[in-house]
Scaffold this motif. Structure first.
Motif: not given
Length: 527
Positions: A397-402, A300-302, A366-374, A304-312
């Motif tokens: 809580e934000a919608g990631f699968t971890v 998922p962190f390939a 708003r990103t292309g993240y589709k629930g892939e495991p982090v 950059p838009a998904v990576r940027a979410v972590l700042w929040k």
């Protein structure tokens, strides 16, 4: 400002002044027969100092190997294995002469050919080494004790690079050892440092022994941080692998060990009151920076838009509290990639990195993240694990699968070396490593074959400009621009700046007050 903090500031300034005061430093008394027993941050797993940025390997390497130059407590770079050097008028040829009497632990003499082979092996693996190669560096032995480095353009950082305290270290090893390793790790751990690795006493999961190298010839100058005469006062240093920090703290109190690199935060007040125990608490650049290193090569962190979410999703104070780090040894918030209370501290680019879980959830949608495991690699029992678990909660809580996977640090080192199979790992690093764009692990290794594989072309150009900057003011401006790019591209997310108190028995004398464990010069008085 402490002496050690001053040393870090000097290193950042790129100072390479040489000073050779005439002095003598005696060999240790024969009566000193007590081994020094220590518990370091973790067990030493990777023994090849050219192949990793792991701090525990650096600690091992400083004792077993030696370097051409070393930094003193004022940040100046002094000859260590080198006796003298000459530079051509145009700055394109450097001629180095080794001091006489240098020997490896197998009793073979250290030669110029060994230095050339070692530097050639190290340079492509290190950010500053790659800058040296980019200056057209070619290295050649000119006899047993003389070698040259010829450039196509001047490289003013030469001595600072050859004497840098940051891993991977440009240590010297036998040319035959380097050649036998090929692209892999070295098999024979043979250095020329003040201690030798006793391979037949290495018990994985239990202990490692470093014995005083009787063939080591210290410099004449008194030891000064990482430079000068490294006189060993104890016959052995025993590195104990102890299962957990509480057991280690108990061993320190009872005198079973003499030094513990990282004390459990909740036990520091008790340990400070314990008879025979001293607590070392450091500030400034002897603090640490916590990071969530992201894998930009796969998963998922390939994106950059998904990576940027972590700042929040990261509140540094909350992270530090979760890790049990008390107010007296932490900074509740630091926006500086290059450490707060440091020469290059800045909040440039940090405006969009505000803790806001609701905004993070909306940004992820708003990103292309589709629930892939982090896949999060967690180090069992570490303070980083607490920070990572809190991030995992926020991410869910934000919608990631971890998928949190807990393991020891050695396994993390092995897993993170592969481009696939992981997404993020929490970690913390010495402030001296993170306080400059040229040494910050996740900035200096931009667009390099380095764990995380982040790459920004604008940052690459800015790093070149930083290395060539004429003064501190220019370096500060360029560092701010580099930080802005880092906030935009998110190679990593900081989770806090803090100190890790060390503890030692009062019978231990001569210990350097530093976040770097240094055991030459240490003496053990009667209990």
């Amino acid at each position: 400002m402490s002496t050690i903090t001053a040393s870090r500031r000097g290193v950042l300034a790129g100072m390479a002044a040489l000073a050779l005061p005439a002095a003598t430093w005696p060999r240790p008394a024969a009566a000193q027969q007590k081994p020094l027993t220590v518990m370091l941050e973790s067990e030493v797993v990777i023994l090849d100092p050219h192949m990793t940025t792991a701090a525990i390997t650096r600690t091992f390497a400083y004792h077993v190997f030696d370097m051409l130059y070393g930094s003193d407590a004022a940040g100046r770079v002094h000859p260590q294995m080198v006796d003298s050097h000459e530079v051509s008028a145009d700055g394109l040829q450097w001629r180095f002469t080794l001091r006489p009497g240098l020997r490896f632990h197998d009793d073979a003499p250290v030669t110029a050919g060994d230095c050339v082979a070692s530097l050639a092996r190290w340079a492509p693996r290190d950010a500053l080494g790659r800058m040296l190669l980019a200056a057209g560096a070619t290295m050649a032995a000119q006899g047993e004790r003389v070698f040259t480095i010829t450039l196509t353009k001047p490289f003013p950082l030469m001595l600072s690079v050859l004497g840098k305290p940051n891993a991977p270290l440009p240590v010297i090893m036998p040319a035959r050892v380097a050649a036998a390793a090929g692209e892999g790790r070295i098999k024979d751990i043979i250095g020329s440092g003040p201690f030798r690795f006793v391979v037949d006493r290495w018990k994985v999961g239990d202990s490692m022994v470093l014995a005083r190298f009787e063939g080591y010839v210290p410099r004449q100058e008194p030891a000064d941080f990482l430079s000068g005469g490294k006189v060993v006062q104890v016959p052995q240093v025993v590195l104990r692998a102890i299962g957990d920090d509480t057991t280690g703290a108990n061993a320190l109190v009872t005198g079973e060990i003499d030094y513990m690199q990282y004390l459990p935060f909740d036990l520091v007040p008790m340990l400070a009151r314990s008879q025979g125990v001293k607590v070392m608490t450091l500030k400034g650049l002897d603090m640490f920076q916590g990071n969530f290193r992201l894998n930009a090569a796969s998963g998922p962190f390939a994106d950059p838009a998904v990576r940027a979410v972590l700042w929040k999703l990261v509140d540094q104070k909350e992270m530090l509290q979760a890790a049990g780090i008390e107010p007296g040894v932490r900074m509740d918030h630091c926006a500086a990639f290059f450490m707060c209370d440091a020469p290059l501290a800045s909040d440039a680019g940090a405006g969009s990195a505000k803790f806001d879980p609701a905004a993070g959830k909306a940004a992820l949608a708003r990103t292309g993240y589709k629930g892939e495991p982090v896949v999060m690699l967690q180090v069992a029992g570490s303070i980083s694990q607490a920070a990572g678990s809190l991030l995992a909660q926020r991410m869910r809580e934000a919608g990631f699968t971890v998928d949190e996977q807990v393991m020891d640090w050695g396994t993390v080192l092995q897993r993170r070396s592969r481009k696939e199979g992981w997404s993020v790992f929490p970690v913390y690093s010495n402030g001296v490593d993170m306080a400059s764009p040229l040494t910050h692990f996740y900035v200096s290794n931009n667009c390099a074959d380095y764990t995380g594989w982040s790459c920004s072309e604008p940052m690459s150009e800015l790093l070149i400009q930083f290395a060539a900057a004429p003064d501190d003011a220019a370096r500060a401006r360029i560092a701010a621009a580099i930080q802005e790019d880092a906030y935009r591209t998110t190679p990593t997310v900081m989770w806090g700046q803090f100190s890790r108190p060390a503890g030692y028995r009062s019978r231990l004398q001569g210990l350097v007050q530093s976040s770097f464990p240094i055991f030459w010069g240490v003496r053990l008085a009667d209990a």
